[in-house]
Design an enzyme around this catalytic site. Structure first.
Site, short mmCIF file in Angstrom:
data_model
loop_
_atom_site.label_atom_id
_atom_site.label_comp_id
_atom_site.label_asym_id
_atom_site.label_seq_id
_atom_site.Cartn_x
_atom_site.Cartn_y
_atom_site.Cartn_z
N ARG A 85 1.25 -1.25 -0.12
CA ARG A 85 -0.35 0.16 0.13
C ARG A 85 1.16 1.25 -0.44
O ARG A 85 2.27 1.27 0.23
CB ARG A 85 -0.77 -0.04 1.03
CG ARG A 85 -0.12 0.06 2.68
CD ARG A 85 -0.62 1.01 3.67
NE ARG A 85 -0.11 0.62 4.97
CZ ARG A 85 0.95 0.70 5.10
NH1 ARG A 85 1.10 2.11 5.24
NH2 ARG A 85 1.11 0.34 6.72
N ILE A 88 4.88 3.72 8.70
CA ILE A 88 4.60 2.26 9.21
C ILE A 88 3.74 2.65 10.04
O ILE A 88 2.51 4.20 10.34
CB ILE A 88 5.54 2.64 10.03
CG1 ILE A 88 5.55 1.04 10.32
CG2 ILE A 88 5.84 3.58 10.85
CD1 ILE A 88 6.87 0.61 10.96
N HIS A 110 -0.83 -1.89 13.43
CA HIS A 110 -2.87 -2.65 14.07
C HIS A 110 -3.73 -3.23 14.98
O HIS A 110 -2.09 -4.13 15.58
CB HIS A 110 -3.24 -3.30 12.62
CG HIS A 110 -3.35 -2.36 11.44
ND1 HIS A 110 -4.11 -1.13 11.48
CD2 HIS A 110 -2.31 -2.92 10.28
CE1 HIS A 110 -3.79 -1.04 10.64
NE2 HIS A 110 -3.28 -1.87 9.67
N ALA A 120 -5.27 5.65 10.81
CA ALA A 120 -4.85 6.83 9.84
C ALA A 120 -5.15 5.60 8.18
O ALA A 120 -5.65 5.05 8.39
CB ALA A 120 -3.39 5.39 10.50
N PHE A 151 -7.82 1.53 6.11
CA PHE A 151 -8.40 3.05 7.06
C PHE A 151 -8.25 2.32 8.39
O PHE A 151 -8.73 1.03 8.42
CB PHE A 151 -9.29 4.13 7.30
CG PHE A 151 -10.22 3.77 6.85
CD1 PHE A 151 -11.02 3.25 8.88
CD2 PHE A 151 -11.50 3.42 5.99
CE1 PHE A 151 -12.64 2.47 8.71
CE2 PHE A 151 -13.00 2.90 5.81
CZ PHE A 151 -13.28 2.58 7.78
N ALA A 152 -7.70 2.53 9.35
CA ALA A 152 -7.43 2.33 10.63
C ALA A 152 -8.05 3.39 11.57
O ALA A 152 -7.09 3.96 12.14
CB ALA A 152 -6.23 1.40 10.95
N CYS A 206 3.34 6.78 10.96
CA CYS A 206 2.86 7.17 9.29
C CYS A 206 4.64 7.83 9.10
O CYS A 206 4.74 8.83 8.31
CB CYS A 206 1.85 8.44 9.47
SG CYS A 206 0.44 7.31 9.33
#
Length: 239
Positions: free
Chosen positions: A90, A94, A97, A162, A176-177, A193
């Protein structure tokens, strides 16, 4: 091509990252294969759209343009923390999750909706912003930084959601998370990120209470349905 505005929704529960990455890849390939057949054979078949909700065990993922130095743990330390690590395909750098985080993976054929990746990302952000607003949490965008933030323009800017996607032939994957009840301590092991000096937050941290994650998911789907003018159809969870 006939536009298909139906989205097959699956809530997969708590699943291993690699298992669901492979599952996404299989769905993604299936959509692309239909598109290739349509072009080669003038088949005019509808392409499916999918949306996966999932919660992952502790895992760190690094996007294709990411910097490995943003992971602050050795292989041994990852093991001690019960976390895994994957370099994936993607965009973005970084991220983490884990339990208490709502992860959403849209596998959409954007030709069913609109062919604009920028608009697609803004719609994902908007669905989260609208969902947070229902809880009295004011989420906004931060210029040049994908995702949803709180306190932008203040010394207390913090990221709550994110985002990182991949798209090919207008078919999307990853997503997304949103930090709902996540343990934010796990973010201390990375430069999230790749952005130094900005904090990470969650709905739980902002509201100082446990949040009903099923309720949050329902609100996200409501807003995605409106924004994409789509009909989300519940499917049985994949065994």
């Amino acid at each position: 091509m006939t536009q298909n505005k139906k989205v097959q929704l699956q809530d997969l529960g708590n699943r291993d990252y690699k298992e669901i990455w492979d599952y996404q890849e299989a769905l993604f390939k299936g959509v692309v294969d239909v598109k290739i057949a349509n072009r080669r054979e003038d088949a005019n078949l509808e392409t499916p759209n999918y949306f996966l909700f999932v919660e992952h065990p502790h895992v760190y993922t690094l996007g294709k343009s990411g910097d490995l130095s943003n992971l602050l743990l050795s292989e041994k330390q990852l093991e001690v923390k019960g976390a895994t690590f994957y370099k994936i395909n993607r965009g973005g750098d970084i991220t983490y999750h884990g339990p208490g985080q709502i992860v959403g993976y849209p596998i959409f054929d954007l030709e069913n909706f609109f062919t604009d990746i920028h608009k697609y990302l803004r719609f994902l952000e908007e669905a989260i912003i609208l969902t947070l607003a229902e809880y009295g949490v004011i989420g906004t965008r931060s210029e040049g930084e994908t995702g949803v933030w709180l306190g932008v323009g203040t010394p207390f800017a913090r990221k709550i959601c994110a985002m990182g996607v991949r798209a090919s032939r207008w078919v999307t994957m990853h997503g997304f998370a949103l930090n709902v009840n996540a343990d934010l301590g796990y973010f201390d092991n990375i430069i999230p990120c790749g952005i130094k000096g900005k904090a990470v937050t969650s709905m739980h941290a902002e509201l100082n209470k446990q949040i009903d994650e099923t309720e949050v998911k329902n609100k996200i789907i409501k807003h995605l349905s409106f924004l994409f003018e789509a009909e989300f159809v519940d499917l049985q969870v994949k065994a």
